[in-house]
Design a protein around this motif. Structure first.
Motif, PDB file in Angstrom:
ATOM      1  N   ILE A 117     105.281  67.363  57.302  1.00  0.00           N
ATOM      2  CA  ILE A 117     104.742  67.093  56.704  1.00  0.00           C
ATOM      3  C   ILE A 117     103.226  66.433  56.209  1.00  0.00           C
ATOM      4  N   LEU A 118     102.193  66.575  55.969  1.00  0.00           N
ATOM      5  CA  LEU A 118     100.817  66.251  56.566  1.00  0.00           C
ATOM      6  C   LEU A 118     100.249  66.297  54.926  1.00  0.00           C
ATOM      7  N   GLY A 119     100.024  64.778  54.175  1.00  0.00           N
ATOM      8  CA  GLY A 119      99.355  65.094  52.919  1.00  0.00           C
ATOM      9  C   GLY A 119      98.199  64.046  52.625  1.00  0.00           C
ATOM     10  N   ASP A 120      97.677  64.436  51.613  1.00  0.00           N
ATOM     11  CA  ASP A 120      96.625  63.992  51.112  1.00  0.00           C
ATOM     12  C   ASP A 120      96.998  63.122  49.851  1.00  0.00           C
ATOM     13  N   GLU A 121      96.967  61.656  49.745  1.00  0.00           N
ATOM     14  CA  GLU A 121      97.897  60.800  48.935  1.00  0.00           C
ATOM     15  C   GLU A 121      96.797  60.427  47.898  1.00  0.00           C
ATOM     16  N   LYS A 122      95.517  60.653  47.737  1.00  0.00           N
ATOM     17  CA  LYS A 122      94.746  60.791  46.559  1.00  0.00           C
ATOM     18  C   LYS A 122      94.939  62.129  45.832  1.00  0.00           C
ATOM     19  N   THR A 123      94.817  63.340  46.454  1.00  0.00           N
ATOM     20  CA  THR A 123      95.424  64.707  45.633  1.00  0.00           C
ATOM     21  C   THR A 123      96.218  64.638  45.389  1.00  0.00           C
ATOM     22  N   ASN A 124      97.310  64.271  46.257  1.00  0.00           N
ATOM     23  CA  ASN A 124      98.604  64.824  45.578  1.00  0.00           C
ATOM     24  C   ASN A 124      99.081  65.934  46.941  1.00  0.00           C
ATOM     25  N   GLU A 125      97.818  66.681  47.383  1.00  0.00           N
ATOM     26  CA  GLU A 125      98.271  68.440  47.873  1.00  0.00           C
ATOM     27  C   GLU A 125      98.197  68.290  49.155  1.00  0.00           C
ATOM     28  N   GLY A 126      99.464  68.829  50.461  1.00  0.00           N
ATOM     29  CA  GLY A 126     100.059  69.140  51.671  1.00  0.00           C
ATOM     30  C   GLY A 126     100.344  70.427  52.157  1.00  0.00           C
ATOM     31  N   GLU A 148     114.686  75.400  61.214  1.00  0.00           N
ATOM     32  CA  GLU A 148     115.827  75.812  60.903  1.00  0.00           C
ATOM     33  C   GLU A 148     116.571  75.015  60.245  1.00  0.00           C
ATOM     34  N   GLN A 149     116.348  74.060  60.405  1.00  0.00           N
ATOM     35  CA  GLN A 149     116.752  73.299  58.881  1.00  0.00           C
ATOM     36  C   GLN A 149     115.498  72.523  58.590  1.00  0.00           C
ATOM     37  N   ILE A 150     115.832  74.053  57.384  1.00  0.00           N
ATOM     38  CA  ILE A 150     114.670  73.879  56.167  1.00  0.00           C
ATOM     39  C   ILE A 150     115.431  73.690  54.881  1.00  0.00           C
ATOM     40  N   ASP A 151     116.555  74.024  54.517  1.00  0.00           N
ATOM     41  CA  ASP A 151     117.253  72.663  53.089  1.00  0.00           C
ATOM     42  C   ASP A 151     116.491  71.181  53.541  1.00  0.00           C
ATOM     43  N   ASP A 152     116.674  70.898  54.875  1.00  0.00           N
ATOM     44  CA  ASP A 152     116.583  69.412  54.475  1.00  0.00           C
ATOM     45  C   ASP A 152     115.093  69.460  54.529  1.00  0.00           C
ATOM     46  N   ILE A 153     113.845  70.459  55.142  1.00  0.00           N
ATOM     47  CA  ILE A 153     112.506  70.480  54.833  1.00  0.00           C
ATOM     48  C   ILE A 153     112.225  70.518  53.356  1.00  0.00           C
ATOM     49  N   LEU A 154     112.706  71.073  52.934  1.00  0.00           N
ATOM     50  CA  LEU A 154     112.652  71.309  51.578  1.00  0.00           C
ATOM     51  C   LEU A 154     112.739  70.404  50.221  1.00  0.00           C
ATOM     52  N   ARG A 155     113.722  69.576  50.924  1.00  0.00           N
ATOM     53  CA  ARG A 155     114.082  68.363  49.895  1.00  0.00           C
ATOM     54  C   ARG A 155     113.042  67.400  50.514  1.00  0.00           C
ATOM     55  N   GLU A 156     112.581  67.073  51.695  1.00  0.00           N
ATOM     56  CA  GLU A 156     112.076  65.971  51.859  1.00  0.00           C
ATOM     57  C   GLU A 156     110.404  66.497  51.084  1.00  0.00           C
ATOM     58  N   VAL A 157     110.684  67.674  50.907  1.00  0.00           N
ATOM     59  CA  VAL A 157     109.266  67.824  50.157  1.00  0.00           C
ATOM     60  C   VAL A 157     109.537  67.437  48.763  1.00  0.00           C
ATOM     61  N   GLU A 158     110.287  67.787  48.608  1.00  0.00           N
ATOM     62  CA  GLU A 158     110.268  67.451  46.970  1.00  0.00           C
ATOM     63  C   GLU A 158     110.006  65.855  46.559  1.00  0.00           C
ATOM     64  N   LYS A 159     111.227  64.940  47.594  1.00  0.00           N
ATOM     65  CA  LYS A 159     111.070  63.903  47.516  1.00  0.00           C
ATOM     66  C   LYS A 159     109.960  63.097  47.378  1.00  0.00           C
ATOM     67  N   SER A 160     108.477  63.937  48.617  1.00  0.00           N
ATOM     68  CA  SER A 160     107.156  63.075  48.653  1.00  0.00           C
ATOM     69  C   SER A 160     105.801  63.600  47.694  1.00  0.00           C
ATOM     70  N   GLY A 161     106.970  64.476  46.857  1.00  0.00           N
ATOM     71  CA  GLY A 161     106.012  65.141  45.881  1.00  0.00           C
ATOM     72  C   GLY A 161     104.890  65.282  45.599  1.00  0.00           C
ATOM     73  N   LEU A 162     104.319  65.732  46.901  1.00  0.00           N
ATOM     74  CA  LEU A 162     103.462  66.322  47.462  1.00  0.00           C
ATOM     75  C   LEU A 162     103.503  68.219  46.256  1.00  0.00           C
ATOM     76  N   ASP A 163     102.401  69.196  46.646  1.00  0.00           N
ATOM     77  CA  ASP A 163     102.037  69.910  46.451  1.00  0.00           C
ATOM     78  C   ASP A 163     101.421  70.989  47.106  1.00  0.00           C
ATOM     79  N   ILE A 164     103.023  71.441  48.597  1.00  0.00           N
ATOM     80  CA  ILE A 164     102.357  72.298  49.191  1.00  0.00           C
ATOM     81  C   ILE A 164     101.390  73.622  48.674  1.00  0.00           C
ATOM     82  N   THR A 165     100.747  73.423  49.751  1.00  0.00           N
ATOM     83  CA  THR A 165      99.710  74.397  49.641  1.00  0.00           C
ATOM     84  C   THR A 165      99.445  75.340  50.194  1.00  0.00           C
ATOM     85  N   LYS A 166     100.068  75.321  51.629  1.00  0.00           N
ATOM     86  CA  LYS A 166      99.623  76.006  52.737  1.00  0.00           C
ATOM     87  C   LYS A 166     101.179  75.803  53.532  1.00  0.00           C
TER      88      LYS A 166
END
Length: 214
Positions: free
Chosen positions: A17-26, A33-51
């Protein structure tokens, strides 16, 4: 810059996960395969994933892409020369039944040599590094290199898998595109620990000539 690594799956593939802490975009890189762990980490990060951007489309790097697309409502981007590898994903799933049913993600767009992927106010430069697959890419942002399966700590990617070309082309890509980068740049590969350009330039046997394959 925010950088998080989520390793997992039967091949311990690194998703980033790559993100910009100033804009909160990532962006999400190589959701496997570890997609459930990935989505949990995205949620924890609070980032708005754009792509979602994939360095290549072997099954261990793309098994979770369709689920991530649906969960996050974003598009999926690869190098255009990677399309034939992606289209062979169902055959790969048959060879590796451990992955279960894997959906082939629809491609919304392409990234090519010299393009810049926007991550809020940050820009990740695309380097086309064929060898491991036809359309393998690396992403360079600030002093960070996301190298996929092109370059590892002390090694390089295989070229005998779907879409692989030759060891000569792979090492040529590394020497032409990655080795000119500053020594201090940190390399985050598709498997295993991080390293630096300096360490790999000085000690990677594929770079120093310790292995002969030409």
């Amino acid at each position: 810059m925010i950088l998080r690594c989520i390793p997992g799956g039967i091949f311990l593939t690194n998703c980033y996960i790559l993100g910009d802490e100033k804009t909160n975009e990532g962006i999400l890189i190589d959701p496997g395969e570890q997609i459930d762990d990935i989505l949990r980490e995205v949620e924890k990060s609070g980032l708005d994933i754009t792509k979602i951007v994939n360095t290549h489309t072997h099954i261990d790097h793309v098994a979770g892409a369709e689920k991530a697309k649906k969960a996050l409502g974003v598009g999926f981007y690869i190098h255009p020369e990677e399309v034939p590898v992606l289209e062979l994903l169902p055959e790969s799933a048959q060879r590796f039944p451990q992955f279960g049913e894997v959906e082939v993600p629809e491609v919304e767009g392409f990234v090519e040599e010299g393009d810049e992927v926007e991550i809020g106010g940050l820009r990740a430069k695309v380097l086309h590094t064929p060898g491991h697959t036809w359309g393998s890419i690396c992403l360079v942002i600030d002093d960070v290199v996301i190298s996929g399966d092109t370059l590892f700590a002390g090694s390089v990617g295989r070229v005998d898998l779907t879409g692989g070309t030759s060891m000569a082309e792979l090492v040529g890509s590394i020497k032409a595109k990655l080795m000119p980068l500053p020594d201090s740049y940190k390399v985050y590969p598709g498997h295993g620990p991080s390293t630096t350009i300096e360490i790999e330039r000085k000690s990677n046997p594929f770079i120093t000539g310790g292995f002969s394959f030409f």
